[in-house]
Design an enzyme around this catalytic site. Sequence first.
Site, PDB file in Angstrom:
ATOM      1  N   LYS A   1       0.848  -1.205   0.000  1.00 55.58           N
ATOM      2  CA  LYS A   1       0.000   0.000   0.000  1.00 55.58           C
ATOM      3  C   LYS A   1       0.879   1.250   0.000  1.00 55.58           C
ATOM      4  CE  LYS A   1      -0.398  -0.360   5.055  1.00 55.58           C
ATOM      5  NZ  LYS A   1      -1.243  -0.866   6.144  1.00 55.58           N
TER       6      LYS A   1
ATOM      7  N   ARG B   1     -10.333  -0.113  15.188  1.00 58.86           N
ATOM      8  CA  ARG B   1     -10.324   0.631  13.921  1.00 58.86           C
ATOM      9  C   ARG B   1     -11.475   0.160  13.041  1.00 58.86           C
ATOM     10  NH1 ARG B   1      -4.803   0.688  10.466  1.00 58.86           N
ATOM     11  NH2 ARG B   1      -5.242  -1.530  10.285  1.00 58.86           N
TER      12      ARG B   1
ATOM     13  N   TYR C   1      12.714  31.938   6.543  1.00 57.83           N
ATOM     14  CA  TYR C   1      11.442  32.596   6.839  1.00 57.83           C
ATOM     15  C   TYR C   1      11.393  32.904   8.329  1.00 57.83           C
ATOM     16  CZ  TYR C   1       9.340  31.422   2.306  1.00 57.83           C
ATOM     17  OH  TYR C   1       9.040  31.349   0.970  1.00 57.83           O
TER      18      TYR C   1
ATOM     19  N   MET D   1       9.087  25.125   1.216  1.00 57.87           N
ATOM     20  CA  MET D   1       8.318  24.184   0.405  1.00 57.87           C
ATOM     21  C   MET D   1       9.227  23.356  -0.514  1.00 57.87           C
ATOM     22  SD  MET D   1       5.163  24.843  -2.240  1.00 57.87           S
ATOM     23  CE  MET D   1       4.051  25.591  -1.083  1.00 57.87           C
TER      24      MET D   1
HETATM   25  C1  LIG Z   1      -0.536  -1.879   6.819  1.00 55.66           C
HETATM   26  C2  LIG Z   1      -1.057  -3.124   7.374  1.00 55.66           C
HETATM   27  C3  LIG Z   1      -0.191  -4.211   7.594  1.00 55.66           C
HETATM   28  C4  LIG Z   1       1.288  -4.134   7.426  1.00 55.66           C
HETATM   29  O1  LIG Z   1       1.847  -3.755   8.657  1.00 55.66           O
HETATM   30  P1  LIG Z   1       3.418  -3.636   8.873  1.00 55.66           P
HETATM   31  O2  LIG Z   1       3.554  -3.331  10.315  1.00 55.66           O
HETATM   32  O3  LIG Z   1       3.892  -2.526   7.999  1.00 55.66           O
HETATM   33  O4  LIG Z   1       3.996  -4.938   8.487  1.00 55.66           O
HETATM   34  C5  LIG Z   1      -0.753  -5.399   8.016  1.00 55.66           C
HETATM   35  N1  LIG Z   1      -2.083  -5.497   8.225  1.00 55.66           N
HETATM   36  C6  LIG Z   1      -2.925  -4.478   8.057  1.00 55.66           C
HETATM   37  C7  LIG Z   1      -4.372  -4.665   8.329  1.00 55.66           C
HETATM   38  C8  LIG Z   1      -2.444  -3.247   7.646  1.00 55.66           C
HETATM   39  O5  LIG Z   1      -3.285  -2.228   7.491  1.00 55.66           O
END
Ligand SMILES: *Cc1c(COP(=O)(O)O)cnc(C)c1O
Length: 390
Positions: free
Chosen positions: A36, A135, A263, A310
Amino acid sequence: MLRNTWAEISLSRIRENMLNIRRSLPNTVKLMAVVKANGYGHGDIESAMSAIRGGADYLAVAYLEEGIRLRDAGLKHPILVLTPIQPELVQLALKHDLALTVTSAKRFSEMRAIKPYGSESKLRVHVKMDTGLGRIGIRTKQEWDELVPWLRSEDVEVDGFYTHFATAGLADTSFLNQQASRFIEMKAWGSSSGLDIRHYHCAGSIAALRFPDLAMDMVRIGAAMYGFYPSQLSCPVKLNPALSLHSQLIQVKQLAKGEVLGYDNSYRAEEDEWIGTVPIGYADGWTQRMQGTDVLVGGRRAPVVGKIYMDQLMIKLPGPCAEGTHVTLIGSQGEQRITFSELAVHIGSVAQEVSTSLGVRIVRTYNDFEEMRPRWDKQTWPNEINQAVI
Ligand SMILES: *Cc1c(COP(=O)(O)O)cnc(C)c1O
């Protein structure tokens, strides 16, 4: 290369990290490579291919469009979308053969209303259980019981049943143990439901490496395949960060003691000193929280001074340097090394926040495409990669 700020990504390191994780777990445990957020900033397609070479059986992404990108690139492995999709997009997911995360009977029934019963394609799902992260996912037996009849359908395949830990990285394992016991309880709901559930999985990188007993049928590996592991824990396998970040000085000048820069006049020279300007800024993900960190120039540390802009930042040089001098923001020069963990500690976060923040303006270069080539029949190579190699 038009931009002189670039990330170098070692695909062989991703592959080796994955291989080392593979070797630390029983052969029966499947490896799901989590790519991801553009492969945690490393390139999603490239990371997926390297992970597959390292033994990954499955891929995972957070969102539908990320899965579609992998399919468009020609990747054929099973792909799980970890975040529930909007029910009306179910046909798009089916078209690309993506497995979906299911968190409630209601959401599932909305999808069901769109996917006709008995059509050729199977709706492949992983049911997400909330064992304490809070979550997403099913929390009670009643919610599970409501979902089961929906899953009992010829054209639904329950490929997985999973949960995610909240405290895998903490020294205190009591909450993790509590979550694990809850998951084992829920697993019994799964096995007594009469559904043919293919994979039970709960461990992400840290849990998989720290507690191999929790590996079950599959582990979901993100951070560790890119070489990240919390610095306060000792890592049981060899992992190397795959990404380093580089730039060049675009201007060098001398500042007299007492002169200001930045800045809001955010820095005042403490002595006569050499200042270099580096073309990376907060729009590249190098946030203002990076103020106070160092970069490497000529094998020595150089502190970032003043506010980060930036598109640029300023550093106090160890001495006069030529314009064009190589700057390393993550990685090593001689004996000196700037690590993801060091930066993560500075910004009060984790390595993956640093790597996923690296913006699209930063050019990614891959230093060992060649090594990957033999295993991939040219026909099956994603187009983007063919172009990059040629
Ligand atoms: C992102 C994610 C992972 C991967 O976790 P890592 O700690 O980066 O290995 C695994 N399971 C879920 C549900 C995630 O959202």
